[in-house]
Write a protein that holds these residues in place. Structure first.
Motif, PDB file in Angstrom:
ATOM      1  N   ALA A  54      -5.334  21.044  -4.119  1.00  0.00           N
ATOM      2  CA  ALA A  54      -5.668  20.762  -2.712  1.00  0.00           C
ATOM      3  C   ALA A  54      -5.796  19.261  -2.485  1.00  0.00           C
ATOM      4  CB  ALA A  54      -6.964  21.481  -2.324  1.00  0.00           C
ATOM      5  N   ILE A  55      -6.409  18.556  -3.441  1.00  0.00           N
ATOM      6  CA  ILE A  55      -6.511  17.099  -3.328  1.00  0.00           C
ATOM      7  C   ILE A  55      -5.112  16.485  -3.305  1.00  0.00           C
ATOM      8  CG2 ILE A  55      -7.191  14.991  -4.562  1.00  0.00           C
ATOM      9  CD1 ILE A  55      -9.699  16.582  -5.503  1.00  0.00           C
ATOM     10  N   LEU A  56      -4.267  16.923  -4.211  1.00  0.00           N
ATOM     11  CA  LEU A  56      -2.895  16.396  -4.252  1.00  0.00           C
ATOM     12  C   LEU A  56      -2.164  16.657  -2.936  1.00  0.00           C
ATOM     13  CD1 LEU A  56      -1.762  17.363  -7.874  1.00  0.00           C
ATOM     14  CD2 LEU A  56      -2.405  15.103  -7.020  1.00  0.00           C
ATOM     15  N   ALA A  57      -2.328  17.858  -2.396  1.00  0.00           N
ATOM     16  CA  ALA A  57      -1.670  18.194  -1.132  1.00  0.00           C
ATOM     17  C   ALA A  57      -2.196  17.330   0.016  1.00  0.00           C
ATOM     18  CB  ALA A  57      -1.866  19.684  -0.817  1.00  0.00           C
ATOM     19  N   LEU A  58      -3.509  17.144   0.048  1.00  0.00           N
ATOM     20  CA  LEU A  58      -4.098  16.297   1.083  1.00  0.00           C
ATOM     21  C   LEU A  58      -3.652  14.847   0.939  1.00  0.00           C
ATOM     22  CD1 LEU A  58      -7.775  17.621   1.150  1.00  0.00           C
ATOM     23  CD2 LEU A  58      -6.156  17.677   3.061  1.00  0.00           C
ATOM     24  N   GLU A  59      -3.397  14.420  -0.277  1.00  0.00           N
ATOM     25  CA  GLU A  59      -3.118  13.017  -0.565  1.00  0.00           C
ATOM     26  C   GLU A  59      -1.693  12.594  -0.230  1.00  0.00           C
ATOM     27  OE1 GLU A  59      -3.969   9.143  -1.710  1.00  0.00           O
ATOM     28  OE2 GLU A  59      -5.284  10.801  -1.213  1.00  0.00           O
ATOM     29  N   VAL A  60      -0.773  13.529  -0.101  1.00  0.00           N
ATOM     30  CA  VAL A  60       0.640  13.179   0.077  1.00  0.00           C
ATOM     31  C   VAL A  60       0.867  12.264   1.279  1.00  0.00           C
ATOM     32  CG1 VAL A  60       2.938  14.105   0.607  1.00  0.00           C
ATOM     33  CG2 VAL A  60       1.532  15.200  -1.134  1.00  0.00           C
ATOM     34  N   ILE A  61       0.398  12.649   2.440  1.00  0.00           N
ATOM     35  CA  ILE A  61       0.665  11.863   3.660  1.00  0.00           C
ATOM     36  C   ILE A  61      -0.037  10.498   3.618  1.00  0.00           C
ATOM     37  CG2 ILE A  61       0.350  11.795   6.167  1.00  0.00           C
ATOM     38  CD1 ILE A  61       0.991  14.833   6.113  1.00  0.00           C
ATOM     39  N   PRO A  62      -1.339  10.435   3.276  1.00  0.00           N
ATOM     40  CA  PRO A  62      -1.952   9.099   3.170  1.00  0.00           C
ATOM     41  C   PRO A  62      -1.274   8.216   2.115  1.00  0.00           C
ATOM     42  CG  PRO A  62      -3.656  10.778   3.205  1.00  0.00           C
ATOM     43  CD  PRO A  62      -2.341  11.490   3.099  1.00  0.00           C
ATOM     44  N   MET A  63      -0.880   8.807   1.005  1.00  0.00           N
ATOM     45  CA  MET A  63      -0.244   8.019  -0.050  1.00  0.00           C
ATOM     46  C   MET A  63       1.063   7.393   0.447  1.00  0.00           C
ATOM     47  SD  MET A  63       1.007   9.234  -3.846  1.00  0.00           S
ATOM     48  CE  MET A  63       2.119  10.458  -3.170  1.00  0.00           C
ATOM     49  N   ILE A  64       1.886   8.194   1.102  1.00  0.00           N
ATOM     50  CA  ILE A  64       3.152   7.675   1.630  1.00  0.00           C
ATOM     51  C   ILE A  64       2.884   6.600   2.686  1.00  0.00           C
ATOM     52  CG2 ILE A  64       5.196   8.289   3.000  1.00  0.00           C
ATOM     53  CD1 ILE A  64       5.114  11.033   1.509  1.00  0.00           C
ATOM     54  N   ALA A  65       1.936   6.870   3.571  1.00  0.00           N
ATOM     55  CA  ALA A  65       1.609   5.891   4.611  1.00  0.00           C
ATOM     56  C   ALA A  65       1.099   4.587   4.012  1.00  0.00           C
ATOM     57  CB  ALA A  65       0.579   6.467   5.581  1.00  0.00           C
TER      58      ALA A  65
ATOM     59  N   ILE B 198       1.695   3.359   1.067  1.00  0.00           N
ATOM     60  CA  ILE B 198       2.817   2.660   0.433  1.00  0.00           C
ATOM     61  C   ILE B 198       3.593   1.880   1.493  1.00  0.00           C
ATOM     62  CG2 ILE B 198       5.070   2.991  -0.688  1.00  0.00           C
ATOM     63  CD1 ILE B 198       3.718   5.350  -2.237  1.00  0.00           C
ATOM     64  N   LYS B 199       3.848   2.528   2.623  1.00  0.00           N
ATOM     65  CA  LYS B 199       4.551   1.847   3.721  1.00  0.00           C
ATOM     66  C   LYS B 199       3.723   0.682   4.261  1.00  0.00           C
ATOM     67  CE  LYS B 199       7.275   5.820   5.163  1.00  0.00           C
ATOM     68  NZ  LYS B 199       7.524   6.821   6.211  1.00  0.00           N
ATOM     69  N   TRP B 200       2.415   0.859   4.357  1.00  0.00           N
ATOM     70  CA  TRP B 200       1.545  -0.221   4.823  1.00  0.00           C
ATOM     71  C   TRP B 200       1.604  -1.411   3.871  1.00  0.00           C
ATOM     72  CZ3 TRP B 200      -3.830   2.023   6.613  1.00  0.00           C
ATOM     73  CH2 TRP B 200      -3.633   2.899   7.693  1.00  0.00           C
ATOM     74  N   ARG B 201       1.601  -1.124   2.567  1.00  0.00           N
ATOM     75  CA  ARG B 201       1.681  -2.210   1.582  1.00  0.00           C
ATOM     76  C   ARG B 201       2.972  -3.020   1.747  1.00  0.00           C
ATOM     77  NH1 ARG B 201      -1.214   1.535  -1.622  1.00  0.00           N
ATOM     78  NH2 ARG B 201      -2.846   0.545  -2.851  1.00  0.00           N
ATOM     79  N   ILE B 202       4.063  -2.303   1.921  1.00  0.00           N
ATOM     80  CA  ILE B 202       5.363  -2.964   2.098  1.00  0.00           C
ATOM     81  C   ILE B 202       5.347  -3.819   3.358  1.00  0.00           C
ATOM     82  CG2 ILE B 202       7.819  -2.551   2.570  1.00  0.00           C
ATOM     83  CD1 ILE B 202       7.508  -0.004   0.743  1.00  0.00           C
ATOM     84  N   ALA B 203       4.864  -3.246   4.462  1.00  0.00           N
ATOM     85  CA  ALA B 203       4.803  -3.984   5.725  1.00  0.00           C
ATOM     86  C   ALA B 203       3.853  -5.181   5.607  1.00  0.00           C
ATOM     87  CB  ALA B 203       4.349  -3.059   6.851  1.00  0.00           C
ATOM     88  N   PHE B 204       2.737  -4.990   4.904  1.00  0.00           N
ATOM     89  CA  PHE B 204       1.763  -6.067   4.730  1.00  0.00           C
ATOM     90  C   PHE B 204       2.393  -7.241   3.980  1.00  0.00           C
ATOM     91  CE2 PHE B 204      -1.789  -8.107   2.465  1.00  0.00           C
ATOM     92  CZ  PHE B 204      -2.657  -8.357   3.523  1.00  0.00           C
ATOM     93  N   LYS B 205       3.133  -6.941   2.916  1.00  0.00           N
ATOM     94  CA  LYS B 205       3.786  -8.003   2.143  1.00  0.00           C
ATOM     95  C   LYS B 205       4.847  -8.730   2.964  1.00  0.00           C
ATOM     96  CE  LYS B 205       2.968  -6.098  -2.415  1.00  0.00           C
ATOM     97  NZ  LYS B 205       3.514  -5.417  -3.578  1.00  0.00           N
ATOM     98  N   LYS B 206       5.507  -7.978   3.840  1.00  0.00           N
ATOM     99  CA  LYS B 206       6.547  -8.582   4.687  1.00  0.00           C
ATOM    100  C   LYS B 206       5.968  -9.171   5.967  1.00  0.00           C
ATOM    101  CE  LYS B 206      10.298  -5.610   3.091  1.00  0.00           C
ATOM    102  NZ  LYS B 206      11.302  -4.615   3.495  1.00  0.00           N
ATOM    103  N   GLN B 207       4.658  -9.048   6.128  1.00  0.00           N
ATOM    104  CA  GLN B 207       3.939  -9.530   7.309  1.00  0.00           C
ATOM    105  C   GLN B 207       4.471  -8.899   8.596  1.00  0.00           C
ATOM    106  OE1 GLN B 207       3.899 -13.816   7.062  1.00  0.00           O
ATOM    107  NE2 GLN B 207       2.401 -13.777   5.419  1.00  0.00           N
TER     108      GLN B 207
END
Length: 152
Positions: free
Chosen positions: A91-102, A104-113
């Motif tokens: 259940a934790i893994l299932a709940l974590e999928v969407i925040p984890m993907i988001a 990761i995208k936030w990290r990429i956007a943050f690095k690219k400003q």
């Protein structure tokens, strides 16, 4: 014997770090401000700790249950509390999928400003707190197993 002890200690320590990190991530997500780079870094740091400790939990848990170092897979597979632990972990893994993907995208956007859409930050904070509650269930089930499966 020493290896079993170290493995068990790592597993238990990972629970403490994971619980603290997922709760801290929830708090950091609630405090997140789009105009504050430090608040993003806070989210990313505790998210990293959460991810690393969850990985350690998974690796040590699988090895302890199925690696022939503890009671053996037959014991674990026939324990209702072990099934509860695994269900909560899935259940934790299932709940974590969407925040984890988001995140990761936030990290990429943050690095690219690039501007980051944080509209789901509060939802991710709630998910983090749900995951923390599930971790408490896992610990309760584990202590029941250590005491000889109170459900039998």
């Amino acid at each position: 014997m020493f290896f079993k002890w170290v493995l068990a200690a790592l597993h238990l320590l990972a629970f403490g770090f994971a619980l603290a990190a997922v709760l801290a991530r929830g708090r950091a997500l609630r405090r997140l401000r789009t105009d504050d780079a430090r608040s993003f870094r806070d989210v990313f740091v505790v998210d990293n700790i959460w991810g690393i400790s969850a990985g350690i939990l998974l690796i040590t848990g699988v090895y302890r249950a199925f690696g022939g170092v503890e009671k053996g897979s037959f014991y674990y597979l026939h324990q209702p509390l072990f099934h509860l632990k695994i269900t909560a972990f899935v259940a934790i893994l299932a709940l974590e999928v969407i925040p984890m993907i988001a995140l990761i995208k936030w990290r990429i956007a943050f690095k690219k400003q690039i501007a980051i859409d944080t509209s789901r930050a509060r939802r991710f904070a709630r998910i983090s707190h749900m995951e923390a509650a599930l971790m408490v269930i896992i610990v309760i089930a584990a202590t029941g197993m250590a005491r000889g499966n109170m459900l039998s």
